[in-house]
Design a protein around this motif. Sequence first.
Motif, PDB file in Angstrom:
ATOM      1  N   GLN A 106       0.928  -1.096   0.013  1.00  0.00           N
ATOM      2  CA  GLN A 106       0.042   0.152  -0.065  1.00  0.00           C
ATOM      3  C   GLN A 106       0.737   1.358  -0.019  1.00  0.00           C
ATOM      4  O   GLN A 106       0.470   2.163  -0.610  1.00  0.00           O
TER       5      GLN A 106
ATOM      6  N   LEU B 140       0.730   2.174  -4.041  1.00  0.00           N
ATOM      7  CA  LEU B 140      -0.566   3.005  -4.003  1.00  0.00           C
ATOM      8  C   LEU B 140      -0.564   4.078  -3.619  1.00  0.00           C
ATOM      9  O   LEU B 140      -0.362   4.569  -2.646  1.00  0.00           O
TER      10      LEU B 140
ATOM     11  N   ASN C 220      -2.064   7.975  -2.506  1.00  0.00           N
ATOM     12  CA  ASN C 220      -2.815   8.306  -1.662  1.00  0.00           C
ATOM     13  C   ASN C 220      -4.274   8.847  -2.619  1.00  0.00           C
ATOM     14  O   ASN C 220      -3.924  10.018  -3.439  1.00  0.00           O
TER      15      ASN C 220
ATOM     16  N   THR D  95      -5.764   3.744  -7.608  1.00  0.00           N
ATOM     17  CA  THR D  95      -6.358   4.986  -6.663  1.00  0.00           C
ATOM     18  C   THR D  95      -8.004   4.398  -6.280  1.00  0.00           C
ATOM     19  O   THR D  95      -7.990   4.571  -4.984  1.00  0.00           O
TER      20      THR D  95
ATOM     21  N   ASN E 279      -6.793   1.639  -3.552  1.00  0.00           N
ATOM     22  CA  ASN E 279      -6.542   2.449  -2.218  1.00  0.00           C
ATOM     23  C   ASN E 279      -7.727   3.041  -1.692  1.00  0.00           C
ATOM     24  O   ASN E 279      -7.702   3.104  -0.344  1.00  0.00           O
TER      25      ASN E 279
ATOM     26  N   HIS F  41      -9.332   2.294   1.883  1.00  0.00           N
ATOM     27  CA  HIS F  41      -9.182   3.142   3.010  1.00  0.00           C
ATOM     28  C   HIS F  41     -10.835   3.163   3.608  1.00  0.00           C
ATOM     29  O   HIS F  41     -10.851   3.313   4.764  1.00  0.00           O
TER      30      HIS F  41
END
Length: 111
Positions: A19, A23, A25, A49, A52, A56
């Motif tokens: 991550q 990947l 943010n 994206t 990710n 999240h």
Amino acid sequence: MSKLSMPIPAILPANSAFQTEFLPNPFTPINPVMAGTEQPDPFHRVFATLLNHTNHTLLQAEQHMTELEAGQDNLIETVMSVQKASQTMNMLIQVRNRIVEGYHETFNQQV
């Protein structure tokens, strides 16, 4: 067993090497010039994206559920974060299915 008490598995563990290394943010713009490396293609950036962002939201929902179990979080916020995580995961699954479908169509074309 209620839906809120079931843990939501994250796609990637928090702060995993994959991550943080690969990947971006989703909340920061992607740097157009990568230091010493080749620029990834736009599809790769978009999919990374999306992955990710999905991870999240799943981690956020899991955190809200843990806080709710400890009596520290609001039920409405927890339900909203679980719904958001569910919707983003469904969107990721649909994107994956479309990619696989396109691959199969391309693979089965006769030349």
